[in-house]
Design an enzyme around this catalytic site. Structure first.
Site, short mmCIF file in Angstrom:
data_model
loop_
_atom_site.label_atom_id
_atom_site.label_comp_id
_atom_site.label_asym_id
_atom_site.label_seq_id
_atom_site.Cartn_x
_atom_site.Cartn_y
_atom_site.Cartn_z
N LYS A 192 0.87 27.95 22.23
CA LYS A 192 1.40 28.95 21.30
C LYS A 192 2.87 29.23 21.62
O LYS A 192 3.36 28.85 22.70
CB LYS A 192 0.58 30.23 21.42
N TYR A 247 34.35 41.87 27.93
CA TYR A 247 34.26 43.08 27.12
C TYR A 247 34.20 44.33 28.00
O TYR A 247 33.51 44.33 29.02
CB TYR A 247 32.98 43.06 26.28
C1 LIG Z 1 -1.99 33.24 25.87
C2 LIG Z 1 -3.43 33.13 26.09
C3 LIG Z 1 -3.94 32.28 27.09
C4 LIG Z 1 -3.06 31.59 28.10
O1 LIG Z 1 -2.75 32.52 29.12
P1 LIG Z 1 -1.88 32.12 30.39
O2 LIG Z 1 -1.87 33.34 31.22
O3 LIG Z 1 -0.52 31.76 29.87
O4 LIG Z 1 -2.55 30.97 31.04
C5 LIG Z 1 -5.32 32.11 27.17
N1 LIG Z 1 -6.15 32.76 26.31
C6 LIG Z 1 -5.69 33.61 25.37
C7 LIG Z 1 -6.67 34.31 24.49
C8 LIG Z 1 -4.33 33.82 25.23
O5 LIG Z 1 -3.88 34.68 24.30
#
Ligand SMILES: *Cc1c(COP(=O)(O)O)cnc(C)c1O
Length: 367
Positions: A30, A255
């Protein structure tokens, strides 16, 4: 230049597969594989045997359906929004159904399409974000036809504190989830179960079930924040020097004239500023490594550029043009940077801006 070592990501996946033993290891890609490139990362994981992928949104998953081979299973984590359902069915994407209303909508759509598209069901066991509460899940068993109509292939939950191994919630979530598994198994003997993210994999076999869902650990984030990092580091960020100046007199820098440097100091202006996500990830005055020496940003960071004090570097200016200052590498690691800036490895990765040139390396040599 953002250099991403796909071979290291592959090694990390294989390492998790070793630890996961009998469970299958999915790839959570993702948010564009946490900023590193879902297409490249997804295909690299496919090459070493990964066949199941998790995305957050339907848009990400539709793109994934296009760039991943067709024998992959794709799940959409973020629940489904009203109206997304037909597209999910058509594109062979598995929604993670996380509420009774999402289940209702899914049943209506698959029934009207005459489809037996699969779904995943997510239960809330302590994270209190997405997922059916356990009592809601139990209520589904009053209408077994409904449950059959959504054709569940995966039952999952998500751990809230897996990175704190001794946290009591880990055990509580495990037992709540196990109760749901007991309920489900007789009715759906072939359904699979999934509980663990990266850190959960390190809690032990009991947390593995059939499928584990690592994201962070694949990308080199330490799944065990209180011990040394078992994962390989996978990225290297270096900012190209575009101007070098030597100060003829004491001068204010940047800045707001917030700092001055004495006459004779040298500064390097590099490409890369807060619009590239550097503000969050590296602190307001990032450290860098130039020619093997530690240098430090000075003054306020700009949108597109950052100024480093390089007085300690004795190479001539024209030799420095074309060089870069490393701001993330194996010594300025994600772990070091996140601790120092009270940030998270996750935030560092996902805030890396789209403007960085990305270079993917496929070999095992160090980045
Ligand atoms: C993002 C997510 C993961 C992965 O988690 P990590 O801590 O990055 O390994 C696994 N399961 C769900 C439901 C997530 O939203």
């Amino acid at each position: 230049m953002l250099t991403i070592n796909l071979a290291a990501i592959q090694s990390n996946w294989l390492k998790l597969q070793n630890i996961g033993a009998n469970a299958k290891v999915a790839g959570v890609i993702k948010a564009n594989a946490y900023g590193l490139g879902a297409d490249q990362v997804g295909n690299a994981l496919y090459q070493v045997g990964c066949r199941e992928f998790f995305f957050a949104s339907i848009d990400e998953a539709l793109a994934g359906r296009f760039f991943l081979p067709s024998d992959t299973t794709i799940y959409v984590l973020g629940g489904i929004q009203v109206g997304d359902e037909p597209l999910l069915v058509e594109s062979n994407l598995i929604p993670v159904l996380s509420s009774l209303s999402a289940i209702d909508r899914w049943v209506k759509v698959v029934t009207s399409l005459g489809s037996n598209a699969s779904s995943a069901i997510k239960i809330n066991t302590g994270m209190t974000r997405f997922g059916l509460d356990v009592w809601e899940f139990e209520s589904l068993f009053n209408d077994k036809n409904l449950l059959r109509a959504i054709n569940p292939v995966l039952l999952m939950s998500h751990l809230a504190c897996a990175d704190e191994q001794a946290h009591p919630l880990n055990q509580r979530q495990l037992s709540q989830f196990s109760n749901c598994v007991q309920l489900m198994r007789p009715l759906f003997p072939n359904i699979r179960y999934s509980l663990s993210n990266s850190s959960g994999i390190f809690l032990g076999d009991k947390w593995h079930f059939d499928l584990v869902r690592p994201g962070a650990a694949l990308y080199g984030i330490n799944p065990l924040p209180n011990s040394s990092n078992p994962m390989l580091s996978v990225l290297h960020l270096s900012l190209p020097i575009v101007q070098v100046r030597k100060l003829a007199a004491e001068e204010a820098i940047g800045y707001g004239s917030s700092v001055t440097l004495p006459a004779g100091s040298r500064v390097a202006v590099v490409s890369g500023g807060y619009a590239d996500g550097l503000h969050r990830s590296l602190g307001f005055q990032p450290e860098g490594i130039l020619n093997g020496k530690l240098v430090r940003a000075i003054g306020r960071m700009s949108m597109d550029s950052t100024i480093f004090d390089i007085s300690a570097i004795d190479l001539p200016g024209d030799q420095l043009l074309g060089e870069s200052i490393d701001v993330i590498n194996s010594s300025l690691s994600l772990e070091y940077l996140s601790k120092k800036n009270s940030s998270l490895g996750y935030e560092i990765l996902t805030s890396l801006g789209a403007r960085f040139k990305r270079k993917y390396v496929h070999s095992d040599h160090h980045v």
